[in-house]
Design a protein around this motif. Structure first.
Motif, short mmCIF file in Angstrom:
data_model
loop_
_atom_site.label_atom_id
_atom_site.label_comp_id
_atom_site.label_asym_id
_atom_site.label_seq_id
_atom_site.Cartn_x
_atom_site.Cartn_y
_atom_site.Cartn_z
N ARG A 40 0.82 -1.22 0.00
CA ARG A 40 0.00 0.00 0.00
C ARG A 40 0.85 1.27 0.00
O ARG A 40 0.42 2.30 -0.48
CB ARG A 40 -0.92 0.00 1.23
N ASP A 115 -5.64 0.21 1.13
CA ASP A 115 -6.47 1.38 1.40
C ASP A 115 -7.65 1.41 0.44
O ASP A 115 -7.47 1.20 -0.76
CB ASP A 115 -5.64 2.66 1.24
N GLU A 231 -8.46 5.93 6.92
CA GLU A 231 -8.14 5.67 5.51
C GLU A 231 -8.95 4.48 4.98
O GLU A 231 -8.78 4.06 3.86
CB GLU A 231 -6.64 5.48 5.30
N SER A 233 -8.98 1.28 5.49
CA SER A 233 -8.24 0.15 4.94
C SER A 233 -8.89 -1.16 5.39
O SER A 233 -9.65 -1.20 6.35
CB SER A 233 -6.78 0.21 5.40
#
Ligand SMILES: Cc1cc2nc3c(=O)[nH]c(=O)nc-3n(C[C@H](O)[C@H](O)[C@H](O)COP(=O)(O)OP(=O)(O)OC[C@H]3O[C@@H](n4cnc5c(N)ncnc54)[C@H](O)[C@@H]3O)c2cc1C
Length: 314
Positions: A40, A115, A231, A233
């Motif tokens: 990521r 993400d 974020e 994720s």
């Protein structure tokens, strides 16, 4: 041809997997180290906070790791993606996209998180993420000290804003159409933190550098860089769950931990480390976890071998 058999299969070669592979090599474990090479953090321009590699791009860490692992003959580095895993009677198996299946009595999952930027609902985020808008102030706050910051989020904002003052007092919170908890809002206002609750229409940028946050009502608010509080994720793979790992409780930051440190799970022989375990470890912690987990594993292996020796040979 029979499937290759190993002492350990490591899936994922970010800092957690790289460090695990190093200790596996040093403890002479026959190891399959499989890495899709697509973490990521490759979107970022530089990673920070890991001593001796502060400011290096993550690809540099991978290149050095691959080079240093070459001297350990028991570690097979396999640049491939694992597409399937299974739990057999006393072993685990991993099958790669290129069609190789391998087995081992131990498996370490270090596949990280990915993400889900679309869930942020911030048009233009892809252009600036990792370049001037970041998920982690410890990773990138220093480079944006005293800048005009945009803080995007609402959930964990009451923890995030006080912490961000380490780096800049010039910040505006953008909730992107979400309402803040009344108490949190009042507290931010008392402390003089501006809040914009309108929907964000666009993040305007030049060459990856944020210049303006454009709101739905047409206002264009100049900002130099920013941080996202969440974020969104999720684990990059569902291998741990598929193999029967039961997640631990969520911590205060909403991150669920898949395994206790140092990576042991409810499934004997199956370990989860790094971001795959905690959601966002950071490089230094991921390195620490991967290495420590394999050291603990080597203890187990040594004791198993010791117990299996005939009494008169001990
Ligand atoms: C934009 C951004 C910037 C960041 N900046 C910093 C920073 O400056 N400093 C810092 O300390 N941390 C930073 N981080 C956090 C850091 O990247 C992670 O915490 C750290 O990389 C976690 O390491 P890991 O090994 O657990 O996972 P990762 O680094 O994500 O590695 C996982 C690896 O597993 C591989 N993989 C996934 N699925 C499979 C599969 N099916 N088969 C084979 N391989 C697979 C991936 O390709 C990847 O190589 C940042 C994160 C982001 C998103």
């Amino acid at each position: 041809m029979a499937n290759p058999h190993y002492d350990l299969i490591i899936i994922g070669g970010g800092p957690a997997g790289q460090s695990a592979a190093l200790i596996a090599g040093r403890t002479r474990m026959k190891t399959a180290f499989i890495n899709a090479e697509n973490p990521r953090n490759f979107v970022t321009t530089a990673s920070h906070g890991f001593l001796t590699r502060d400011g290096a791009h993550p690809s540099e860490l991978l290149a050095v790791a691959k080079d240093q692992l070459r001297k350990y003959p028991t570690v097979d580095y396999i640049a491939d993606s694992v597409s399937d895993v299974a739990r057999l009677a006393e072993e685990f198996s991993a099958t790669t996209a290129q069609g190789t299946t391998m087995t081992a009595p131990r498996m370490l999952i270090a596949t990280g998180h990915r993400d889900n930027l679309d869930q942020l609902d911030l048009p233009g985020i892809e252009d600036v993420y990792g370049k001037s808008v970041y998920p982690c102030p410890f990773c990138d706050g220093y480079e944006h000290a005293d800048a005009a910051l945009a803080i995007f989020g609402h959930g964990a904002i009451k923890h995030f804003v006080p912490m961000m003052r380490i780096w800049s007092r010039n910040m505006i919170v953008f909730t992107n159409g979400n309402s803040l908890d009344a108490k949190v809002k009042a507290e931010l206002q008392t402390k003089g933190v501006p809040i914009e609750e309108g929907k964000v229409a666009n993040l305007r940028s030049t060459g990856g550098s944020l210049t303006h946050v454009v709101l739905d009502d047409g206002r264009e608010i100049a900002r130099q860089s920013g941080f996202v509080v969440e974020e969104f994720s999720s684990p990059a793979t569902d291998f741990a769950e598929r193999l029967g790992v039961i997640a631990q409780e969520e911590n205060d930051w909403g991150m669920s931990e898949l395994a206790a440190a140092p990576g042991t799970t409810n499934i004997p022989g199956l370990y989860v480390v790094g971001d795959a375990r905690t959601g966002f470890a950071g490089i230094a912690a991921a390195v620490s976890e991967g290495g420590f987990c394999v050291e603990m594993m080597a203890h187990e292996v040594a004791m198993e071998r010791w117990a299996a020796l005939p009494e008169d040979s001990k």
